[in-house]
Design a protein around this motif. Sequence first.
Motif, PDB file in Angstrom:
ATOM      1  N   LEU A 101       0.949  -1.202  -0.137  1.00  0.00           N
ATOM      2  CA  LEU A 101       0.212   0.109  -0.272  1.00  0.00           C
ATOM      3  C   LEU A 101       0.751   0.825  -0.029  1.00  0.00           C
ATOM      4  O   LEU A 101       0.172   2.313   0.065  1.00  0.00           O
ATOM      5  N   GLY A 102       2.099   1.297  -0.509  1.00  0.00           N
ATOM      6  CA  GLY A 102       3.154   1.967  -0.465  1.00  0.00           C
ATOM      7  C   GLY A 102       3.621   2.681   1.121  1.00  0.00           C
ATOM      8  O   GLY A 102       3.369   4.275   1.458  1.00  0.00           O
ATOM      9  N   ILE A 103       3.431   1.981   2.451  1.00  0.00           N
ATOM     10  CA  ILE A 103       2.933   2.649   3.778  1.00  0.00           C
ATOM     11  C   ILE A 103       4.598   2.756   4.512  1.00  0.00           C
ATOM     12  O   ILE A 103       5.302   1.306   4.313  1.00  0.00           O
ATOM     13  N   GLU A 116       7.901   4.903   9.053  1.00  0.00           N
ATOM     14  CA  GLU A 116       7.882   6.010   9.606  1.00  0.00           C
ATOM     15  C   GLU A 116       5.321   6.447   9.833  1.00  0.00           C
ATOM     16  O   GLU A 116       5.250   6.943  10.947  1.00  0.00           O
ATOM     17  N   ASP A 117       5.542   5.875   8.918  1.00  0.00           N
ATOM     18  CA  ASP A 117       4.090   6.285   8.656  1.00  0.00           C
ATOM     19  C   ASP A 117       3.008   5.551   9.536  1.00  0.00           C
ATOM     20  O   ASP A 117       2.461   6.291   9.810  1.00  0.00           O
ATOM     21  N   LEU A 118       3.867   4.093  10.131  1.00  0.00           N
ATOM     22  CA  LEU A 118       3.055   3.684  10.441  1.00  0.00           C
ATOM     23  C   LEU A 118       2.946   4.352  11.976  1.00  0.00           C
ATOM     24  O   LEU A 118       1.915   4.787  12.659  1.00  0.00           O
ATOM     25  N   ARG A 119       3.998   5.053  12.394  1.00  0.00           N
ATOM     26  CA  ARG A 119       4.469   5.125  13.664  1.00  0.00           C
ATOM     27  C   ARG A 119       4.031   6.034  14.406  1.00  0.00           C
ATOM     28  O   ARG A 119       3.932   6.956  15.293  1.00  0.00           O
ATOM     29  N   ILE A 166      -4.125   5.024   8.444  1.00  0.00           N
ATOM     30  CA  ILE A 166      -3.008   5.880   8.387  1.00  0.00           C
ATOM     31  C   ILE A 166      -3.959   6.789   7.035  1.00  0.00           C
ATOM     32  O   ILE A 166      -3.880   6.342   5.667  1.00  0.00           O
ATOM     33  N   SER A 167      -2.925   8.039   7.623  1.00  0.00           N
ATOM     34  CA  SER A 167      -3.624   9.470   6.260  1.00  0.00           C
ATOM     35  C   SER A 167      -2.762   8.916   5.307  1.00  0.00           C
ATOM     36  O   SER A 167      -3.862   9.260   4.261  1.00  0.00           O
TER      37      SER A 167
END
Length: 195
Positions: free
Chosen positions: A23-25, A28-31, A155-156
């Motif tokens: 999904l390209g995540i 850092e996006d997850l954190r 996730i934004s």
Amino acid sequence: MEEYKKKLKDIADRLMRLMLDSLGISKEDLRLVLGSSADESVDIPHTALQLNSYPACPDPNRAMGLAPHTDTSLFTILSQSRTKAGLQIHRDGFGWITVRPVAGALVVNIGDLFHILTNGRFSSAVHRAVVNQTDHRLSIAYFYGPPCNSKIAPISKLVDSNHPLRYRSTTWREYIGIKARHFDKSLSLITNRSL
Ligand SMILES: O=C(O)CCC(=O)C(=O)O
Ligand SMILES: [Fe+2]
């Protein structure tokens, strides 16, 4: 059991990363969702092993091994004994589909928390376990969840005009409470009200 848990944790960590990569995540996006990056516990998943035993049943049409549900985890890795099938997944438009045991294969069920995290891109699977007349069936469920104190929200990067925000922010603790009281209505109860 400890050895099994360790092996499953390696597989689950890799699987989590592969699904997020698809999904390209990034990490850092997850954190950013789970909690402050200064909090190292954000990287430690909460896991649990559950052993299920379904004795043979003289009248399987009048009993259910495990009632229909979705798992609360991010996802669950299931190992089933090579006896008669028991696991069934519900698919809209198809009904109940049997997931037969395959030698050396594990089953992965997406849970509610990954459903929320991905804003519904990965859907949690409604499943149940039926019993049979002749075989005593066993299964081992490895629940892979986020750290206990983490926040959970879509996730934004997965929210845009084509994919509007579907769920409000919650915590694992809060969601477990909602699930205990409202069971299969839980996801709809944290639907983003402004939709
Ligand atoms: O025994 C099975 O196949 C299903 C187990 C399960 O769904 C669970 O432990 O949550
Ligand atoms: Fe389950």
